[in-house]
Design a protein around this motif. Structure first.
Motif, PDB file in Angstrom:
ATOM      1  N   CYS A 180       0.857  -1.182   0.000  1.00 13.18           N
ATOM      2  CA  CYS A 180       0.000   0.000   0.000  1.00 13.18           C
ATOM      3  C   CYS A 180       0.890   1.228   0.000  1.00 13.18           C
ATOM      4  O   CYS A 180       2.088   1.141   0.212  1.00 13.18           O
ATOM      5  CB  CYS A 180      -0.960   0.010   1.187  1.00 13.18           C
ATOM      6  N   PRO A 239      -6.725  -3.261   3.302  1.00 15.35           N
ATOM      7  CA  PRO A 239      -7.536  -3.854   2.231  1.00 15.35           C
ATOM      8  C   PRO A 239      -8.983  -4.004   2.694  1.00 15.35           C
ATOM      9  O   PRO A 239      -9.246  -4.548   3.775  1.00 15.35           O
ATOM     10  CB  PRO A 239      -6.882  -5.216   1.992  1.00 15.35           C
ATOM     11  N   ARG A 240      -9.910  -3.498   1.911  1.00 15.60           N
ATOM     12  CA  ARG A 240     -11.325  -3.477   2.292  1.00 15.60           C
ATOM     13  C   ARG A 240     -11.884  -4.858   2.637  1.00 15.60           C
ATOM     14  O   ARG A 240     -12.566  -5.001   3.660  1.00 15.60           O
ATOM     15  CB  ARG A 240     -12.155  -2.826   1.198  1.00 15.60           C
TER      16      ARG A 240
END
Length: 87
Positions: free
Chosen positions: A27, A41-42
């Protein structure tokens, strides 16, 4: 759990190749109004109940240059969480 034993446990988890740590990819840190943010992360965040506004605890191990982040509620509910003594 004392601060030193919590630190040792966190370091052991990080250095153990069999520890339940799952790499989540890369990221990029973002700068917003002088504060730095990093993305979770969703899909994984949703599984763990993390959403906008979730209170988190943040730790840093200078020896390994490793940041630790966890939902505050998880730390409060566990007797052996690395952040228990800080909240």
């Amino acid at each position: 759990m004392s601060q030193s034993s919590a630190r040792r446990r966190a370091l052991r988890e990080l250095s153990d190749p069999d520890a339940p740590i799952t790499p989540l990819g890369d990221c990029t840190v973002q700068d917003r109004n002088g504060a730095l943010y990093s993305l979770l992360p969703r899909p994984q965040a949703r599984v763990d109940g993390i959403e906008a506004g979730t209170e988190m605890v943040l730790g840093y191990d200078a020896e390994t240059h490793t940041y630790l982040v966890s939902p505050k509620v998880v730390a409060k509910e566990s007797d052996d969480h690395w952040a228990t003594e800080f909240i």
